[in-house]
Design a protein around this motif. Structure first.
Motif, PDB file in Angstrom:
ATOM      1  N   THR A   1       0.863  -1.179   0.000  1.00 49.56           N
ATOM      2  CA  THR A   1       0.000   0.000   0.000  1.00 49.56           C
ATOM      3  C   THR A   1       0.896   1.226   0.000  1.00 49.56           C
ATOM      4  O   THR A   1       1.986   1.212   0.581  1.00 49.56           O
ATOM      5  N   LYS A   2       0.454   2.272  -0.670  1.00 53.18           N
ATOM      6  CA  LYS A   2       1.333   3.434  -0.827  1.00 53.18           C
ATOM      7  C   LYS A   2       0.529   4.716  -0.833  1.00 53.18           C
ATOM      8  O   LYS A   2      -0.694   4.692  -1.023  1.00 53.18           O
ATOM      9  N   ASP A   3       1.246   5.804  -0.645  1.00 51.65           N
ATOM     10  CA  ASP A   3       0.613   7.115  -0.662  1.00 51.65           C
ATOM     11  C   ASP A   3       1.561   8.104  -1.320  1.00 51.65           C
ATOM     12  O   ASP A   3       2.751   8.167  -0.947  1.00 51.65           O
ATOM     13  N   ASN A   4       1.055   8.838  -2.302  1.00 51.85           N
ATOM     14  CA  ASN A   4       1.818   9.893  -2.987  1.00 51.85           C
ATOM     15  C   ASN A   4       2.978   9.387  -3.845  1.00 51.85           C
ATOM     16  O   ASN A   4       3.889  10.148  -4.156  1.00 51.85           O
ATOM     17  N   PHE A   5       2.970   8.103  -4.163  1.00 51.17           N
ATOM     18  CA  PHE A   5       3.887   7.562  -5.174  1.00 51.17           C
ATOM     19  C   PHE A   5       3.002   7.156  -6.352  1.00 51.17           C
ATOM     20  O   PHE A   5       2.378   6.086  -6.316  1.00 51.17           O
ATOM     21  N   PRO A   6       2.894   7.973  -7.403  1.00 53.04           N
ATOM     22  CA  PRO A   6       1.931   7.651  -8.465  1.00 53.04           C
ATOM     23  C   PRO A   6       2.315   6.460  -9.347  1.00 53.04           C
ATOM     24  O   PRO A   6       1.452   5.815  -9.920  1.00 53.04           O
ATOM     25  N   GLU A   7       3.612   6.161  -9.443  1.00 46.76           N
ATOM     26  CA  GLU A   7       4.025   5.109 -10.374  1.00 46.76           C
ATOM     27  C   GLU A   7       4.487   3.839  -9.664  1.00 46.76           C
ATOM     28  O   GLU A   7       4.907   3.864  -8.508  1.00 46.76           O
ATOM     29  N   ILE A   8       4.399   2.750 -10.430  1.00 44.84           N
ATOM     30  CA  ILE A   8       4.984   1.474 -10.005  1.00 44.84           C
ATOM     31  C   ILE A   8       5.917   1.016 -11.121  1.00 44.84           C
ATOM     32  O   ILE A   8       5.517   0.940 -12.294  1.00 44.84           O
ATOM     33  N   VAL A   9       7.155   0.723 -10.768  1.00 44.21           N
ATOM     34  CA  VAL A   9       8.101   0.133 -11.723  1.00 44.21           C
ATOM     35  C   VAL A   9       8.091  -1.377 -11.500  1.00 44.21           C
ATOM     36  O   VAL A   9       8.162  -1.852 -10.360  1.00 44.21           O
ATOM     37  N   LEU A  10       7.960  -2.100 -12.598  1.00 45.03           N
ATOM     38  CA  LEU A  10       7.985  -3.562 -12.560  1.00 45.03           C
ATOM     39  C   LEU A  10       9.239  -3.989 -13.309  1.00 45.03           C
ATOM     40  O   LEU A  10       9.419  -3.628 -14.489  1.00 45.03           O
ATOM     41  N   TRP A  11      10.102  -4.745 -12.634  1.00 42.71           N
ATOM     42  CA  TRP A  11      11.406  -5.044 -13.246  1.00 42.71           C
ATOM     43  C   TRP A  11      11.887  -6.441 -12.901  1.00 42.71           C
ATOM     44  O   TRP A  11      11.764  -6.886 -11.767  1.00 42.71           O
ATOM     45  N   ASN A  12      12.376  -7.129 -13.926  1.00 44.72           N
ATOM     46  CA  ASN A  12      13.185  -8.339 -13.743  1.00 44.72           C
ATOM     47  C   ASN A  12      14.114  -8.392 -14.966  1.00 44.72           C
ATOM     48  O   ASN A  12      13.641  -8.328 -16.099  1.00 44.72           O
ATOM     49  N   PRO A  13      15.426  -8.504 -14.746  1.00 45.78           N
ATOM     50  CA  PRO A  13      16.356  -8.399 -15.888  1.00 45.78           C
ATOM     51  C   PRO A  13      16.379  -9.623 -16.791  1.00 45.78           C
ATOM     52  O   PRO A  13      16.864  -9.574 -17.911  1.00 45.78           O
ATOM     53  N   TRP A  14      15.903 -10.733 -16.273  1.00 45.45           N
ATOM     54  CA  TRP A  14      15.945 -12.036 -16.936  1.00 45.45           C
ATOM     55  C   TRP A  14      17.395 -12.461 -17.188  1.00 45.45           C
ATOM     56  O   TRP A  14      18.332 -11.788 -16.733  1.00 45.45           O
ATOM     57  N   LYS A  15      17.566 -13.591 -17.869  1.00 40.25           N
ATOM     58  CA  LYS A  15      18.858 -14.295 -17.867  1.00 40.25           C
ATOM     59  C   LYS A  15      20.036 -13.477 -18.417  1.00 40.25           C
ATOM     60  O   LYS A  15      21.046 -13.284 -17.748  1.00 40.25           O
ATOM     61  N   GLU A  16      19.871 -12.989 -19.644  1.00 37.48           N
ATOM     62  CA  GLU A  16      20.999 -12.343 -20.325  1.00 37.48           C
ATOM     63  C   GLU A  16      21.445 -11.063 -19.618  1.00 37.48           C
ATOM     64  O   GLU A  16      22.626 -10.838 -19.373  1.00 37.48           O
ATOM     65  N   LYS A  17      20.442 -10.244 -19.269  1.00 39.30           N
ATOM     66  CA  LYS A  17      20.774  -8.965 -18.623  1.00 39.30           C
ATOM     67  C   LYS A  17      21.334  -9.207 -17.213  1.00 39.30           C
ATOM     68  O   LYS A  17      22.260  -8.513 -16.773  1.00 39.30           O
ATOM     69  N   ALA A  18      20.772 -10.210 -16.513  1.00 38.39           N
ATOM     70  CA  ALA A  18      21.283 -10.530 -15.167  1.00 38.39           C
ATOM     71  C   ALA A  18      22.766 -10.887 -15.249  1.00 38.39           C
ATOM     72  O   ALA A  18      23.577 -10.447 -14.439  1.00 38.39           O
ATOM     73  N   ALA A  19      23.122 -11.677 -16.260  1.00 41.43           N
ATOM     74  CA  ALA A  19      24.520 -12.104 -16.412  1.00 41.43           C
ATOM     75  C   ALA A  19      25.435 -10.921 -16.710  1.00 41.43           C
ATOM     76  O   ALA A  19      26.617 -10.930 -16.356  1.00 41.43           O
ATOM     77  N   ALA A  20      24.880  -9.893 -17.339  1.00 40.99           N
ATOM     78  CA  ALA A  20      25.694  -8.727 -17.715  1.00 40.99           C
ATOM     79  C   ALA A  20      25.810  -7.710 -16.577  1.00 40.99           C
ATOM     80  O   ALA A  20      26.617  -6.785 -16.656  1.00 40.99           O
ATOM     81  N   MET A  21      25.005  -7.884 -15.516  1.00 39.89           N
ATOM     82  CA  MET A  21      25.005  -6.890 -14.434  1.00 39.89           C
ATOM     83  C   MET A  21      26.024  -7.242 -13.360  1.00 39.89           C
ATOM     84  O   MET A  21      26.104  -8.392 -12.931  1.00 39.89           O
ATOM     85  N   GLY A  22      26.755  -6.239 -12.904  1.00 37.80           N
ATOM     86  CA  GLY A  22      27.775  -6.457 -11.886  1.00 37.80           C
ATOM     87  C   GLY A  22      27.187  -6.620 -10.495  1.00 37.80           C
ATOM     88  O   GLY A  22      27.782  -7.273  -9.638  1.00 37.80           O
TER      89      GLY A  22
END
Ligand SMILES: O=P(O)(O)OC[C@H]1O[C@@H](O)[C@H](O)[C@@H](O)[C@@H]1O
Length: 226
Positions: A166-187
């Motif tokens: 539940t939230k107040d005064n945060f209008p947006e929600i970011v939904l994120w998962n890098p999945w396999k390839e991007k996860a491997a590229a992230m430090g």
């Protein structure tokens, strides 16, 4: 299901003046109030960050950020305040960088974002209309949902846990998962971590918030196991 929370502010995403997501998440915060339990067993801690030579060299404004964290038996509350201590207005974006641990991301429902518009950062920052509700993440997803309701559910269907955001005064929600390839590229992300996490982040990121001198912005989020 466990949850972790980090904070990023002054900027969401790549920033032309400094580090990705701004300086607040990598700065050393002051402990204003050590975690102390009240008579009901709820533990509250207060952290703060004020401008200094390092922040003013990147972003020349006087400010104070206050982050109040309250841990209860079945919930975790986060209240975020930004105070403009300067004599000129400033713009900022902010996001509670909340990663949820889940048994299996493809067996996890995110409920409450149906019929909303979202900006898809994977697909050329174009705007799309969300149809499905619940959403199940099964690929590299990086979206900003706009004008979101103040209650979202994250349901781990494998272990049966549901977390209510539940939230107040945060209008947006970011939904994120890098999945396999991007996860491997992230430090800062393990290669095989992505199937067991989902990032559902409340924020003020679509357009910067303009804060007038002497004013305070306040927003909050509570995660409850239901
Ligand atoms: O690895 P970082 O800098 O913490 O960022 C992770 C992700 O954080 C999310 O909030 C962003 O939407 C993604 O674009 C970003 O990749």
């Amino acid at each position: 299901m466990l949850y972790l929370s980090l904070i990023i502010s002054a900027n969401f995403g790549p920033w032309e003046l400094g580090p990705q997501h701004g300086f607040a998440r990598t700065s050393k915060w002051k402990v204003e109030k050590e975690p102390v339990a009240d008579k009901d067993g709820n533990v509250t801690a207060v952290l703060s960050l004020e401008d200094d030579d390092i922040t003013r060299a990147l972003w020349d404004y006087r400010f104070k950020l206050t982050y109040t964290l309250t841990l209860s038996e079945d919930s975790f509350g986060m209240k975020f305040q930004v105070e403009n201590k300067d004599n000129k207005p400033f713009d900022f974006t902010c996001l509670l960088h909340t990663y949820f641990r889940t048994s299996d991301v493809v067996k996890t429902d995110v409920l409450g974002l149906g019929n909303l518009q979202y900006i898809d950062k994977v697909k050329g920052v174009q705007t799309f209309q969300q149809v499905d509700d619940p959403i199940i993440v099964e690929e590299n997803v990086d979206r900003i949902y706009l004008n979101t309701p103040n209650e979202i559910l994250i349901k781990d269907k494998e272990d049966g846990t549901t977390v209510k955001l539940t939230k107040d005064n945060f209008p947006e929600i970011v939904l994120w998962n890098p999945w396999k390839e991007k996860a491997a590229a992230m430090g800062d992300f393990w290669d095989e971590e992505y199937p067991n996490m989902i990032c559902v982040e409340a924020g003020y990121v679509h357009k910067p918030y303009t804060l007038q001198p002497g004013s305070v912005f306040e927003a909050s989020q509570t995660l409850t196991v239901v």
